[in-house]
Design an enzyme around this catalytic site. Sequence first.
Site, PDB file in Angstrom:
ATOM      1  N   CYS A  16      -9.582 -40.402  13.086  1.00  0.00           N
ATOM      2  CA  CYS A  16      -9.767 -40.401  14.546  1.00  0.00           C
ATOM      3  C   CYS A  16      -9.508 -41.781  15.144  1.00  0.00           C
ATOM      4  O   CYS A  16      -9.987 -42.799  14.633  1.00  0.00           O
ATOM      5  CB  CYS A  16     -11.162 -39.908  14.897  1.00  0.00           C
ATOM      6  SG  CYS A  16     -11.500 -38.233  14.293  1.00  0.00           S
ATOM      7  N   GLU A  61     -24.434 -35.048  13.288  1.00  0.00           N
ATOM      8  CA  GLU A  61     -24.012 -35.848  14.431  1.00  0.00           C
ATOM      9  C   GLU A  61     -24.074 -35.011  15.700  1.00  0.00           C
ATOM     10  O   GLU A  61     -23.854 -33.801  15.670  1.00  0.00           O
ATOM     11  CB  GLU A  61     -22.575 -36.353  14.227  1.00  0.00           C
ATOM     12  CG  GLU A  61     -22.453 -37.372  13.129  1.00  0.00           C
ATOM     13  CD  GLU A  61     -21.042 -37.874  12.934  1.00  0.00           C
ATOM     14  OE1 GLU A  61     -20.866 -38.849  12.201  1.00  0.00           O
ATOM     15  OE2 GLU A  61     -20.111 -37.275  13.525  1.00  0.00           O
ATOM     16  N   ASP A  94     -15.793 -34.073   9.792  1.00  0.00           N
ATOM     17  CA  ASP A  94     -16.831 -34.078  10.822  1.00  0.00           C
ATOM     18  C   ASP A  94     -16.342 -33.409  12.107  1.00  0.00           C
ATOM     19  O   ASP A  94     -17.073 -32.658  12.750  1.00  0.00           O
ATOM     20  CB  ASP A  94     -17.252 -35.523  11.135  1.00  0.00           C
ATOM     21  CG  ASP A  94     -18.040 -36.163  10.001  1.00  0.00           C
ATOM     22  OD1 ASP A  94     -18.186 -35.509   8.959  1.00  0.00           O
ATOM     23  OD2 ASP A  94     -18.495 -37.299  10.161  1.00  0.00           O
ATOM     24  N   CYS A 139      -7.385 -36.526   8.819  1.00  0.00           N
ATOM     25  CA  CYS A 139      -7.786 -37.834   8.296  1.00  0.00           C
ATOM     26  C   CYS A 139      -7.258 -38.068   6.888  1.00  0.00           C
ATOM     27  O   CYS A 139      -6.951 -39.201   6.518  1.00  0.00           O
ATOM     28  CB  CYS A 139      -9.311 -37.942   8.283  1.00  0.00           C
ATOM     29  SG  CYS A 139     -10.130 -37.505   9.829  1.00  0.00           S
ATOM     30  N   SER A 173     -21.832 -39.363  16.398  1.00  0.00           N
ATOM     31  CA  SER A 173     -20.463 -39.663  16.018  1.00  0.00           C
ATOM     32  C   SER A 173     -20.116 -41.066  16.492  1.00  0.00           C
ATOM     33  O   SER A 173     -20.682 -41.568  17.471  1.00  0.00           O
ATOM     34  CB  SER A 173     -19.522 -38.650  16.663  1.00  0.00           C
ATOM     35  OG  SER A 173     -18.200 -39.122  16.676  1.00  0.00           O
ATOM     36  N   CYS A 185     -11.749 -40.529   5.769  1.00  0.00           N
ATOM     37  CA  CYS A 185     -12.648 -39.775   6.635  1.00  0.00           C
ATOM     38  C   CYS A 185     -14.025 -40.426   6.558  1.00  0.00           C
ATOM     39  O   CYS A 185     -14.286 -41.259   5.689  1.00  0.00           O
ATOM     40  CB  CYS A 185     -12.706 -38.309   6.203  1.00  0.00           C
ATOM     41  SG  CYS A 185     -13.111 -37.168   7.547  1.00  0.00           S
ATOM     42  N   ASP A 186     -14.911 -40.025   7.451  1.00  0.00           N
ATOM     43  CA  ASP A 186     -16.155 -40.769   7.661  1.00  0.00           C
ATOM     44  C   ASP A 186     -16.992 -40.975   6.407  1.00  0.00           C
ATOM     45  O   ASP A 186     -17.636 -42.007   6.256  1.00  0.00           O
ATOM     46  CB  ASP A 186     -17.013 -40.056   8.708  1.00  0.00           C
ATOM     47  CG  ASP A 186     -16.413 -40.149  10.090  1.00  0.00           C
ATOM     48  OD1 ASP A 186     -15.264 -40.610  10.209  1.00  0.00           O
ATOM     49  OD2 ASP A 186     -17.083 -39.761  11.062  1.00  0.00           O
ATOM     50  N   LYS A 187     -17.034 -40.014   5.511  1.00  0.00           N
ATOM     51  CA  LYS A 187     -17.967 -40.107   4.385  1.00  0.00           C
ATOM     52  C   LYS A 187     -17.317 -40.470   3.060  1.00  0.00           C
ATOM     53  O   LYS A 187     -17.982 -41.005   2.182  1.00  0.00           O
ATOM     54  CB  LYS A 187     -18.736 -38.783   4.228  1.00  0.00           C
ATOM     55  CG  LYS A 187     -19.460 -38.341   5.494  1.00  0.00           C
ATOM     56  CD  LYS A 187     -20.336 -39.419   6.083  1.00  0.00           C
ATOM     57  CE  LYS A 187     -20.933 -39.035   7.422  1.00  0.00           C
ATOM     58  NZ  LYS A 187     -19.961 -38.714   8.469  1.00  0.00           N
TER      59      LYS A 187
END
Length: 560
Positions: free
Chosen positions: A195, A447, A82, A50, A473, A123-125
């Site tokens: 992703c 998650e 993640d 990512c 997720s 990335c997610d965070k």
Amino acid sequence: MPENIRSQVVTQGVKRTPNRAMLRAVGFQDDDFTKPIVGLASGYSTITPCNMGIGALADRAEASLKAAGAMPQLFGTITISDGISMGTEGMKYSLVSREVIADSIETVCQGQSLDGVLAIGGCDKNMPGAMIAMARMNIPALFVYGGTIKPGHYNGQDLTVVSAFEAVGQHSAGNLPESELLEVERRACPGAGSCGGMFTANTMSSAFEAMGMSLMYSSTMAAEDDEKADSTAESAKVLVEAIRQQILPQAILTRKAFENAIAVIMAIGGSTNAVLHLLAIAHAMGVPLTLDDFETIRARVPVLCDLKPSGRFVTTQLHQAGGIPQVMKMLLVQGLLHGDALTITGKTIAEQLADVPAEPRTDQEVIRPWTKPMYAQGHLAVLKGNLASEGAVAKITGVKNPCITGPARVFDSEEDCLQAILDKQIQAGDIIVVRYEGPKGGPGMREMLAPTSAIIGAGLGDSVGLITDGRFSGGTYGMVVGHVAPEAAVGGAIALVQEGDSITIDAQQRLLQLNIPEAELAQRRSQWTPPTPRYTQGTLAKYAKLVSSSSRGAVTDLFE
């Protein structure tokens, strides 16, 4: 008005001679001390695909900032993958990292008196973390998405990392040989980028574009394509102009902006995590936002995009079909978007969308026409009941049975739940309960992609429910309900469920119910005792003491 409104406290006057001496060492010259100093917060790392392309984007942004008349100061921030930490104890640090990232960006920008900040995340965070910091500081700011990954390919199908998780379940169920499992593993993640489906990263990038904090079309670009680098350079120019005009987050991140983001998230079939993150960003900005607001908007916004995890297409294909601006224009035409909301460019949403057609092209199938949506209403439903008095979030797209009642199968950790699924101990009709995985109880609200993917892979996605005080997720789908609040660790009703209890999940009635008499529930509550904290020092211990309920965004600075 000087352009270096904030940084002049560091660069101007005789008393600041030592400060300027330090800045000269990092490249400042005589003419640079009146220029705006811009923080360039880079999420570059090789921890995850990512973020591994962000270094080159940061270089491009740095050059563009200098060309636009600013002085960039590059600094790094952390990330947790993640996908790599999923299913392990390390995943407890994922949501925690959002706060660490927000705190780190705030600390640098405020400590160095920077005039603005351009954050690059993938990335997610680090995406919501950056936006939380921008909202707190209220200095000119712009977010650049590192870009999405291109799909992998095998046996004529597009692959994402979720394909690998689901393949584990298929293999466990005896439906996929180990040789095929290895081939999926080898091809699922072919290069740099976040992703590839409409999972959390792409959901948040889309939300930021809808909110006006990122440039149009930038949220769905592939990380490895030239247009992503070009958009990054343009973003730097736009930010410098925003500093000159003093366009601040408080003018952009309004109630209208959050409503626009929610509408877009519903239309594209975005991640449940967006609920948690938007609540946290709104808290940082001081904008009133509750779970009920998501339900209100869900009721009037259809799902327009056929995207993974429950649909057919990946984010690069959404980009080719017209991207988020096409979706936004459709919502705007229908009166479901606030066209007068401001963007970082200084233009309104309506002005930005002026040249976008009202309906999608007919030569693509990713974005449905308004008259033929995927679903008539949004997919993120807020459920309440005696199991979730503060609320819970369900992702109901692709669910064949929106109402299920069955016996509880209770697990006090994700690992125990996953093992039971892989050992074929879960049957059709069961309601899996995974608890003590909430913000405080985990701590960190892990998650549940591994268990949910195993359920899908085992062919039980339409016949087994799963509820948890943890998270899911963006790659999760099926009859699953997360963010159950109050969580088990603080005595929420989910802590009182016993093996075999009847539970009802009813997405249509927005109900999450434990089917036992109220007197029995009260008796169990009187006998419940809080668990011993799993961590007594370090990051997770501090987080567990500070974190709020998931219904409030799981923020760590809610002092009431």
